[in-house]
Design a protein around this motif. Structure first.
Motif, PDB file in Angstrom:
ATOM      1  N   ALA A 254      -6.677  34.537 -70.748  1.00  0.00           N
ATOM      2  CA  ALA A 254      -6.431  35.880 -71.279  1.00  0.00           C
ATOM      3  C   ALA A 254      -7.673  36.309 -72.048  1.00  0.00           C
ATOM      4  N   SER A 255      -8.053  37.531 -71.864  1.00  0.00           N
ATOM      5  CA  SER A 255      -9.217  38.032 -72.596  1.00  0.00           C
ATOM      6  C   SER A 255      -8.885  39.378 -73.212  1.00  0.00           C
ATOM      7  N   ARG A 256      -9.597  39.660 -74.250  1.00  0.00           N
ATOM      8  CA  ARG A 256      -9.446  40.957 -74.906  1.00  0.00           C
ATOM      9  C   ARG A 256     -10.437  41.939 -74.300  1.00  0.00           C
ATOM     10  N   PRO A 257     -10.182  43.226 -74.417  1.00  0.00           N
ATOM     11  CA  PRO A 257     -11.126  44.205 -73.868  1.00  0.00           C
ATOM     12  C   PRO A 257     -12.553  43.933 -74.355  1.00  0.00           C
ATOM     13  N   GLY A 258     -13.484  43.975 -73.426  1.00  0.00           N
ATOM     14  CA  GLY A 258     -14.883  43.765 -73.767  1.00  0.00           C
ATOM     15  C   GLY A 258     -15.329  42.321 -73.673  1.00  0.00           C
ATOM     16  N   GLU A 259     -14.390  41.377 -73.535  1.00  0.00           N
ATOM     17  CA  GLU A 259     -14.750  39.967 -73.408  1.00  0.00           C
ATOM     18  C   GLU A 259     -14.898  39.608 -71.930  1.00  0.00           C
ATOM     19  N   ALA A 260     -15.757  38.646 -71.680  1.00  0.00           N
ATOM     20  CA  ALA A 260     -15.927  38.174 -70.310  1.00  0.00           C
ATOM     21  C   ALA A 260     -14.689  37.396 -69.883  1.00  0.00           C
ATOM     22  N   MET A 261     -14.299  37.575 -68.628  1.00  0.00           N
ATOM     23  CA  MET A 261     -13.168  36.837 -68.089  1.00  0.00           C
ATOM     24  C   MET A 261     -13.615  35.412 -67.779  1.00  0.00           C
ATOM     25  N   ARG A 262     -12.732  34.465 -68.037  1.00  0.00           N
ATOM     26  CA  ARG A 262     -13.006  33.074 -67.699  1.00  0.00           C
ATOM     27  C   ARG A 262     -11.868  32.540 -66.847  1.00  0.00           C
ATOM     28  N   MET A 263     -12.242  31.699 -65.883  1.00  0.00           N
ATOM     29  CA  MET A 263     -11.254  31.036 -65.026  1.00  0.00           C
ATOM     30  C   MET A 263     -11.362  29.540 -65.273  1.00  0.00           C
ATOM     31  N   HIS A 264     -10.247  28.866 -65.162  1.00  0.00           N
ATOM     32  CA  HIS A 264     -10.273  27.412 -65.186  1.00  0.00           C
ATOM     33  C   HIS A 264      -9.227  26.906 -64.209  1.00  0.00           C
ATOM     34  N   GLY A 265      -9.367  25.665 -63.808  1.00  0.00           N
ATOM     35  CA  GLY A 265      -8.413  25.123 -62.862  1.00  0.00           C
ATOM     36  C   GLY A 265      -8.743  23.702 -62.488  1.00  0.00           C
ATOM     37  N   ILE A 266      -8.041  23.243 -61.480  1.00  0.00           N
ATOM     38  CA  ILE A 266      -8.262  21.895 -60.964  1.00  0.00           C
ATOM     39  C   ILE A 266      -8.388  21.950 -59.456  1.00  0.00           C
ATOM     40  N   GLU A 267      -9.041  20.952 -58.930  1.00  0.00           N
ATOM     41  CA  GLU A 267      -9.168  20.776 -57.481  1.00  0.00           C
ATOM     42  C   GLU A 267      -8.910  19.302 -57.210  1.00  0.00           C
ATOM     43  N   GLN A 268      -7.896  19.025 -56.401  1.00  0.00           N
ATOM     44  CA  GLN A 268      -7.477  17.649 -56.149  1.00  0.00           C
ATOM     45  C   GLN A 268      -7.574  17.339 -54.659  1.00  0.00           C
ATOM     46  N   ASP A 269      -8.150  16.187 -54.336  1.00  0.00           N
ATOM     47  CA  ASP A 269      -8.233  15.737 -52.949  1.00  0.00           C
ATOM     48  C   ASP A 269      -6.840  15.300 -52.496  1.00  0.00           C
ATOM     49  N   VAL A 270      -6.291  15.980 -51.497  1.00  0.00           N
ATOM     50  CA  VAL A 270      -4.972  15.643 -50.954  1.00  0.00           C
ATOM     51  C   VAL A 270      -5.076  15.285 -49.461  1.00  0.00           C
ATOM     52  N   THR A 271      -6.254  14.804 -49.050  1.00  0.00           N
ATOM     53  CA  THR A 271      -6.494  14.493 -47.644  1.00  0.00           C
ATOM     54  C   THR A 271      -5.512  13.449 -47.127  1.00  0.00           C
ATOM     55  N   ALA A 272      -5.310  12.366 -47.858  1.00  0.00           N
ATOM     56  CA  ALA A 272      -4.410  11.309 -47.398  1.00  0.00           C
ATOM     57  C   ALA A 272      -2.996  11.849 -47.201  1.00  0.00           C
ATOM     58  N   ARG A 273      -2.548  12.684 -48.113  1.00  0.00           N
ATOM     59  CA  ARG A 273      -1.212  13.271 -47.991  1.00  0.00           C
ATOM     60  C   ARG A 273      -1.106  14.144 -46.751  1.00  0.00           C
ATOM     61  N   LYS A 274      -2.114  14.981 -46.505  1.00  0.00           N
ATOM     62  CA  LYS A 274      -2.094  15.877 -45.349  1.00  0.00           C
ATOM     63  C   LYS A 274      -2.115  15.089 -44.036  1.00  0.00           C
ATOM     64  N   ILE A 275      -2.890  14.013 -43.982  1.00  0.00           N
ATOM     65  CA  ILE A 275      -2.939  13.182 -42.779  1.00  0.00           C
ATOM     66  C   ILE A 275      -1.575  12.534 -42.541  1.00  0.00           C
ATOM     67  N   ALA A 276      -0.957  12.028 -43.598  1.00  0.00           N
ATOM     68  CA  ALA A 276       0.379  11.423 -43.475  1.00  0.00           C
ATOM     69  C   ALA A 276       1.395  12.457 -42.996  1.00  0.00           C
ATOM     70  N   GLU A 277       1.340  13.686 -43.527  1.00  0.00           N
ATOM     71  CA  GLU A 277       2.253  14.742 -43.092  1.00  0.00           C
ATOM     72  C   GLU A 277       2.058  15.052 -41.609  1.00  0.00           C
ATOM     73  N   GLU A 278       0.798  15.111 -41.164  1.00  0.00           N
ATOM     74  CA  GLU A 278       0.522  15.385 -39.755  1.00  0.00           C
ATOM     75  C   GLU A 278       1.090  14.273 -38.866  1.00  0.00           C
ATOM     76  N   ARG A 279       0.931  13.027 -39.279  1.00  0.00           N
ATOM     77  CA  ARG A 279       1.453  11.905 -38.508  1.00  0.00           C
ATOM     78  C   ARG A 279       2.970  11.962 -38.416  1.00  0.00           C
ATOM     79  N   LEU A 280       3.618  12.305 -39.522  1.00  0.00           N
ATOM     80  CA  LEU A 280       5.080  12.398 -39.515  1.00  0.00           C
ATOM     81  C   LEU A 280       5.549  13.517 -38.591  1.00  0.00           C
ATOM     82  N   ARG A 281       4.859  14.646 -38.575  1.00  0.00           N
ATOM     83  CA  ARG A 281       5.224  15.740 -37.684  1.00  0.00           C
ATOM     84  C   ARG A 281       5.034  15.376 -36.226  1.00  0.00           C
ATOM     85  N   GLY A 282       4.073  14.497 -35.958  1.00  0.00           N
ATOM     86  CA  GLY A 282       3.767  14.099 -34.580  1.00  0.00           C
ATOM     87  C   GLY A 282       4.733  13.083 -33.994  1.00  0.00           C
ATOM     88  N   GLN A 283       5.619  12.535 -34.816  1.00  0.00           N
ATOM     89  CA  GLN A 283       6.557  11.517 -34.324  1.00  0.00           C
ATOM     90  C   GLN A 283       7.674  12.115 -33.523  1.00  0.00           C
TER      91      GLN A 283
END
Length: 82
Positions: A53-82
């Motif tokens: 949240a910013s007040r008028p005249g202040e620069a906007m800032r973003m923050h967040g996270i980025e998480q590697d979920v490759t193993a989960r996505k591969i497992a989901e694809e394998r389960l769908r392929g069964q």
């Protein structure tokens, strides 16, 4: 914008739209994207972004996270392929 080129073009467009909504409307976002590595491998990342949240005249800032979920996505694809 150079870092945006690491993402799959379809996902980069979705991520850019999420960033734009966050900056213009203050909407938080959460999405899965494909990351393209220089050696050609593909990874999947889960992103969560929040606008400070910013007040008028202040620069906007973003923050967040980025998480590697490759193993989960591969497992989901394998389960769908069964």
């Amino acid at each position: 914008d150079e870092w945006m080129s690491l993402y799959h073009p379809d996902d980069a467009a979705r991520l850019r739209a999420a960033f734009d909504r966050a900056s213009e409307l203050g909407e938080d976002f959460e999405l899965d994207v494909r990351l393209r590595l220089p050696d050609g491998r593909q990874m999947f990342h889960h992103l969560v972004g929040r606008r400070d949240a910013s007040r008028p005249g202040e620069a906007m800032r973003m923050h967040g996270i980025e998480q590697d979920v490759t193993a989960r996505k591969i497992a989901e694809e394998r389960l769908r392929g069964q």
